[in-house]
Design an enzyme around this catalytic site. Structure first.
Site, PDB file in Angstrom:
ATOM      1  N   ILE A 119       0.907  -1.148   0.000  1.00 19.95           N
ATOM      2  CA  ILE A 119       0.000   0.000   0.000  1.00 19.95           C
ATOM      3  C   ILE A 119       0.947   1.199   0.000  1.00 19.95           C
ATOM      4  CG2 ILE A 119      -1.760   1.289   1.242  1.00 19.95           C
ATOM      5  CD1 ILE A 119      -2.806  -1.348   2.361  1.00 19.95           C
ATOM      6  N   PRO A 120       1.110   1.848  -1.155  1.00 19.70           N
ATOM      7  CA  PRO A 120       2.245   2.762  -1.372  1.00 19.70           C
ATOM      8  C   PRO A 120       2.119   4.143  -0.727  1.00 19.70           C
ATOM      9  CG  PRO A 120       0.875   2.701  -3.319  1.00 19.70           C
ATOM     10  CD  PRO A 120       0.294   1.700  -2.361  1.00 19.70           C
ATOM     11  N   CYS A 121       2.170   4.181   0.583  1.00 19.79           N
ATOM     12  CA  CYS A 121       2.094   5.451   1.298  1.00 19.79           C
ATOM     13  C   CYS A 121       3.305   6.337   1.021  1.00 19.79           C
ATOM     14  CB  CYS A 121       1.912   5.217   2.792  1.00 19.79           C
ATOM     15  SG  CYS A 121       3.174   4.177   3.538  1.00 19.79           S
ATOM     16  N   HIS A 122       4.404   5.746   0.543  1.00 16.39           N
ATOM     17  CA  HIS A 122       5.595   6.536   0.219  1.00 16.39           C
ATOM     18  C   HIS A 122       5.353   7.459  -0.968  1.00 16.39           C
ATOM     19  CE1 HIS A 122       5.871   2.896  -2.270  1.00 16.39           C
ATOM     20  NE2 HIS A 122       6.528   3.650  -3.154  1.00 16.39           N
TER      21      HIS A 122
END
Length: 157
Positions: A119-122
């Site tokens: 889950i690409p929170c970056h």
């Protein structure tokens, strides 16, 4: 609950999940190697993370089971719509979930994301393009963004 660890360019990733899906991925500066045996339940996640870091994968296809509030899950679901190599701002993310004024709550939910990279929170940055907080450390966020969208080769002429 099954656990595994795999070596990544950013440290050791600790995976946790069961037949309901992948629950968490944590990153650590701990040194070491992969566990010799990875549970069949976690093998797809380990394999896809290795493919991601080798440049062979830009999207994940895994059964996920992150634990959080309904609001957090709504934010995490929207994060999965940010394409590889792209970024968005906290403000834009707030707009996409339907409440521009929820920017602080969106940022907090982003920070509680239990599935690092998948889950690409970056991929969420400040409105001004700045790198803002990242649970894995700003050095990892910068590395991931550079990895997903490497700077163009400068011409010498």
């Amino acid at each position: 609950m099954k656990t595994a660890k795999i070596k990544t360019p950013l440290g050791i990733a600790f995976l946790e999940g069961d037949e309901n899906g992948l629950r968490t991925i944590r990153i650590s500066d701990e040194e070491g190697t992969d566990f010799p045996e990875i549970s069949p339940i976690l093998q797809p996640a380990a394999k896809q993370l290795k493919e991601y870091f080798s440049g062979e994968r830009t999207e994940f296809d895994l059964k996920l089971n992150p634990q959080g509030t309904e609001f957090q899950k709504k934010v995490w679901l929207e994060l999965q719509n940010i394409p590889f190599g792209s970024t968005t701002s906290y403000l834009e993310l707030s707009r996409k979930i339907g409440d521009e004024k929820a920017i602080r709550a969106v940022a907090a939910a982003n920070g509680k994301n239990p599935l690092w990279i998948i889950i690409p929170c970056h991929r969420v940055i400040g409105n001004d393009g700045s790198l803002t907080g990242y649970a894995g450390g700003l050095h990892r966020k910068k590395w991931l963004l550079d990895f997903e969208n490497p700077p163009a080769q400068q011409s010498l002429f």
